[in-house]
Scaffold this motif. Structure first.
Motif, PDB file in Angstrom:
ATOM      1  N   UNK A 257      -4.734 -17.597  -0.771  1.00  0.00           N
ATOM      2  CA  UNK A 257      -5.136 -16.420  -1.552  1.00  0.00           C
ATOM      3  C   UNK A 257      -6.599 -16.516  -1.980  1.00  0.00           C
ATOM      4  N   UNK A 258      -7.017 -17.693  -2.437  1.00  0.00           N
ATOM      5  CA  UNK A 258      -8.391 -17.865  -2.908  1.00  0.00           C
ATOM      6  C   UNK A 258      -9.383 -17.756  -1.752  1.00  0.00           C
ATOM      7  N   UNK A 259      -9.021 -18.267  -0.596  1.00  0.00           N
ATOM      8  CA  UNK A 259      -9.910 -18.213   0.568  1.00  0.00           C
ATOM      9  C   UNK A 259     -10.197 -16.768   0.971  1.00  0.00           C
ATOM     10  N   UNK A 260      -9.220 -15.888   0.746  1.00  0.00           N
ATOM     11  CA  UNK A 260      -9.413 -14.477   1.113  1.00  0.00           C
ATOM     12  C   UNK A 260     -10.268 -13.731   0.085  1.00  0.00           C
ATOM     13  N   UNK A 261     -10.625 -14.401  -1.013  1.00  0.00           N
ATOM     14  CA  UNK A 261     -11.452 -13.772  -2.029  1.00  0.00           C
ATOM     15  C   UNK A 261     -10.679 -13.305  -3.243  1.00  0.00           C
ATOM     16  N   UNK A 262      -9.365 -13.466  -3.234  1.00  0.00           N
ATOM     17  CA  UNK A 262      -8.558 -13.064  -4.386  1.00  0.00           C
ATOM     18  C   UNK A 262      -8.770 -14.032  -5.540  1.00  0.00           C
TER      19      UNK A 262
END
Length: 100
Positions: A80-85
């Motif tokens: 999730x964090x890698x996608x920018x969330x």
């Protein structure tokens, strides 16, 4: 969190964590101040049970993405964090755990 860990700005011992692009901010729940570092650096040391929730810029909860511990938790947050969330991480007690 440990009661010895206190906010330098207001003295609160209650913190939440947001993960965004692999970095994290451990922010005081009272004044929203806190240090920043790498989530992946500390993830292996997390031994408790956590709830990971996607949030917006105003800290509104959008969607819970994981509840639990271990590799599944770290992987869900990482993706999730890698996608920018922005991912809010909160420790949860056994009594607060959802049993769906």
């Amino acid at each position: 969190m440990d009661d010895d860990f206190r906010c330098d700005d207001c003295g609160s011992s209650k913190f939440e964590t947001i993960v965004h692009y692999g970095s994290y901010i451990s922010a005081c729940t009272t004044c929203r101040q806190g240090p920043t570092t790498s989530f992946m650096a500390v993830a292996p040391a997390l031994t408790g049970i956590y709830r990971a929730t996607l949030i917006d810029d105003d800290w509104r909860h959008l969607e819970q993405i994981y509840e639990g511990q271990g590799v599944g938790f770290v992987e869900a947050v990482r993706i999730a964090a890698r996608s920018g969330s922005r991912v809010l991480i909160r420790p949860i007690a056994d009594g607060d755990r959802r049993h769906d």
